[in-house]
Scaffold this motif. Sequence first.
Motif, PDB file in Angstrom:
ATOM      1  N   SER A   1       2.986   4.246   8.795  1.00  0.00           N
ATOM      2  CA  SER A   1       1.921   3.469   8.159  1.00  0.00           C
ATOM      3  C   SER A   1       2.247   1.997   7.980  1.00  0.00           C
ATOM      4  O   SER A   1       1.343   1.194   7.736  1.00  0.00           O
ATOM      5  CB  SER A   1       1.595   4.065   6.778  1.00  0.00           C
TER       6      SER A   1
ATOM      7  N   GLU B   1       2.244   1.702  -3.531  1.00  0.00           N
ATOM      8  CA  GLU B   1       1.215   2.207  -4.433  1.00  0.00           C
ATOM      9  C   GLU B   1       0.943   3.693  -4.196  1.00  0.00           C
ATOM     10  O   GLU B   1       0.772   4.462  -5.142  1.00  0.00           O
ATOM     11  CB  GLU B   1      -0.066   1.391  -4.265  1.00  0.00           C
ATOM     12  N   ARG B   2       0.921   4.091  -2.933  1.00  0.00           N
ATOM     13  CA  ARG B   2       0.697   5.507  -2.640  1.00  0.00           C
ATOM     14  C   ARG B   2       1.872   6.349  -3.138  1.00  0.00           C
ATOM     15  O   ARG B   2       1.691   7.427  -3.712  1.00  0.00           O
ATOM     16  CB  ARG B   2       0.503   5.713  -1.132  1.00  0.00           C
ATOM     17  N   THR B   3       3.089   5.854  -2.927  1.00  0.00           N
ATOM     18  CA  THR B   3       4.263   6.576  -3.425  1.00  0.00           C
ATOM     19  C   THR B   3       4.207   6.710  -4.936  1.00  0.00           C
ATOM     20  O   THR B   3       4.437   7.801  -5.485  1.00  0.00           O
ATOM     21  CB  THR B   3       5.547   5.839  -3.008  1.00  0.00           C
ATOM     22  N   ASN B   4       3.902   5.619  -5.625  1.00  0.00           N
ATOM     23  CA  ASN B   4       3.855   5.652  -7.085  1.00  0.00           C
ATOM     24  C   ASN B   4       2.776   6.594  -7.609  1.00  0.00           C
ATOM     25  O   ASN B   4       2.901   7.129  -8.722  1.00  0.00           O
ATOM     26  CB  ASN B   4       3.625   4.249  -7.638  1.00  0.00           C
ATOM     27  N   SER B   5       1.739   6.822  -6.837  1.00  0.00           N
ATOM     28  CA  SER B   5       0.692   7.744  -7.276  1.00  0.00           C
ATOM     29  C   SER B   5       1.192   9.184  -7.322  1.00  0.00           C
ATOM     30  O   SER B   5       0.669  10.014  -8.067  1.00  0.00           O
ATOM     31  CB  SER B   5      -0.527   7.639  -6.353  1.00  0.00           C
ATOM     32  N   PHE B   6       2.212   9.475  -6.525  1.00  0.00           N
ATOM     33  CA  PHE B   6       2.825  10.800  -6.545  1.00  0.00           C
ATOM     34  C   PHE B   6       4.108  10.817  -7.371  1.00  0.00           C
ATOM     35  O   PHE B   6       4.425  11.821  -8.016  1.00  0.00           O
ATOM     36  CB  PHE B   6       3.163  11.256  -5.114  1.00  0.00           C
TER      37      PHE B   6
ATOM     38  N   ALA C   1       0.836  -1.206   0.000  1.00  0.00           N
ATOM     39  CA  ALA C   1       0.000   0.000   0.000  1.00  0.00           C
ATOM     40  C   ALA C   1       0.872   1.258   0.000  1.00  0.00           C
ATOM     41  O   ALA C   1       0.543   2.252  -0.676  1.00  0.00           O
ATOM     42  CB  ALA C   1      -0.930  -0.008   1.212  1.00  0.00           C
ATOM     43  N   PHE C   2       1.958   1.216   0.749  1.00  0.00           N
ATOM     44  CA  PHE C   2       2.896   2.346   0.758  1.00  0.00           C
ATOM     45  C   PHE C   2       3.506   2.557  -0.625  1.00  0.00           C
ATOM     46  O   PHE C   2       3.619   3.695  -1.109  1.00  0.00           O
ATOM     47  CB  PHE C   2       3.997   2.103   1.799  1.00  0.00           C
TER      48      PHE C   2
ATOM     49  N   ALA D   1       3.174  15.265   0.658  1.00  0.00           N
ATOM     50  CA  ALA D   1       2.038  14.370   0.900  1.00  0.00           C
ATOM     51  C   ALA D   1       2.293  13.441   2.084  1.00  0.00           C
ATOM     52  O   ALA D   1       1.350  13.057   2.794  1.00  0.00           O
ATOM     53  CB  ALA D   1       1.746  13.548  -0.359  1.00  0.00           C
ATOM     54  N   PHE D   2       3.552  13.081   2.317  1.00  0.00           N
ATOM     55  CA  PHE D   2       3.894  12.168   3.409  1.00  0.00           C
ATOM     56  C   PHE D   2       4.291  12.905   4.698  1.00  0.00           C
ATOM     57  O   PHE D   2       4.559  12.263   5.717  1.00  0.00           O
ATOM     58  CB  PHE D   2       5.036  11.242   2.988  1.00  0.00           C
TER      59      PHE D   2
ATOM     60  N   MET E   1       5.558  14.743  -3.515  1.00  0.00           N
ATOM     61  CA  MET E   1       5.437  13.485  -2.781  1.00  0.00           C
ATOM     62  C   MET E   1       5.828  13.673  -1.312  1.00  0.00           C
ATOM     63  O   MET E   1       5.138  13.193  -0.405  1.00  0.00           O
ATOM     64  CB  MET E   1       6.325  12.417  -3.416  1.00  0.00           C
TER      65      MET E   1
END
Length: 313
Positions: free
Chosen positions: A288, A17-22, A14-15, A45-46, A42
């Motif tokens: 997370s 995927e979230r990173t790749n979204s940014f 999940a981490f 966002a984190f 990115m």
Amino acid sequence: MAAYDKLIDAETRAFIERTNSFYPPDTIDYGIAEQRAIYDRMCRAFFTGYPDGVSAETTGIEAEGRTIPVRIYNRSEPDDAAVVLYFHGGGFILGGLESHDDVCAELCERTGYSVVSVDYRLSPEYVHPAAFEDAVAAFGWVSARFDRPVVLAGDSAGGNLAAAVAHASRRGPSRPVGQVLIYPGLGGDPTQGSYVGHADAPMLSARDVAFYSRKRAAGRDVSADPSFAPLADSDFSDLPPTVSITAQCDPLSSDGESYRDRILAAGGKAAWSEEAGLVHGYLRARHSVTRAKESFGRIVEAVRALGKGEWPY
């Protein structure tokens, strides 16, 4: 080919995927300005903020006609046993005082030590040895200003700089009392170990590593220069006690192992830990992902112990 579906747990996926979204995996194919904009977005966002009781002051170091920005973190109830000099990651082309702001604030809060983060010059505008020169200047400034033992620390490219400073300062009038290297890139053999076994790892590939190295070197062959690649040094004696903590699913993991082995062979103190199932950049997952949270705890403990002159390994 590593079986990432088995190595990487659901939280870490999940981490990723979230990173790749940014920050898409093909970001290195973009222009430098766009890469920086994507990376900065990115990091924002984190961003998790500062812990209670931590404050920061941004100032500058004057060094040979240039100003090196630094940010100094202090806890309201400090532990003056040591100060931490922190170098951020980002492949030598990305990042700065903001990218690792909350990491440094948390390191300060959890150790009690003052933490100084360095905004060293980036490639390709400033190629090697610019970042190294800034790192050495920052070490000299911190040693003189704080009059406390200095623990070097850094992640990824910052781990490289921390190690390079350790090599350069080990026999000087001031020397660090320890170094904590977090998934560092130390210039290991790209035809062996994790460089091959995890060449296509999520978050950082061997192709990415080669790209950052080329940008920093500006097309020159400086691979034998220890200030560029600490593993290229022929002398590993007199280095400070060293803790290297790497991610299993990362082409750079073998660098931490090799560095430990060289120091031990030279009679020094060194420990290496490979974090199972974690990926490059997992510091941003410390709130997370359970594995990342536990690893950050080990990083904090290593920094704290070295600052007090302890060696629990």
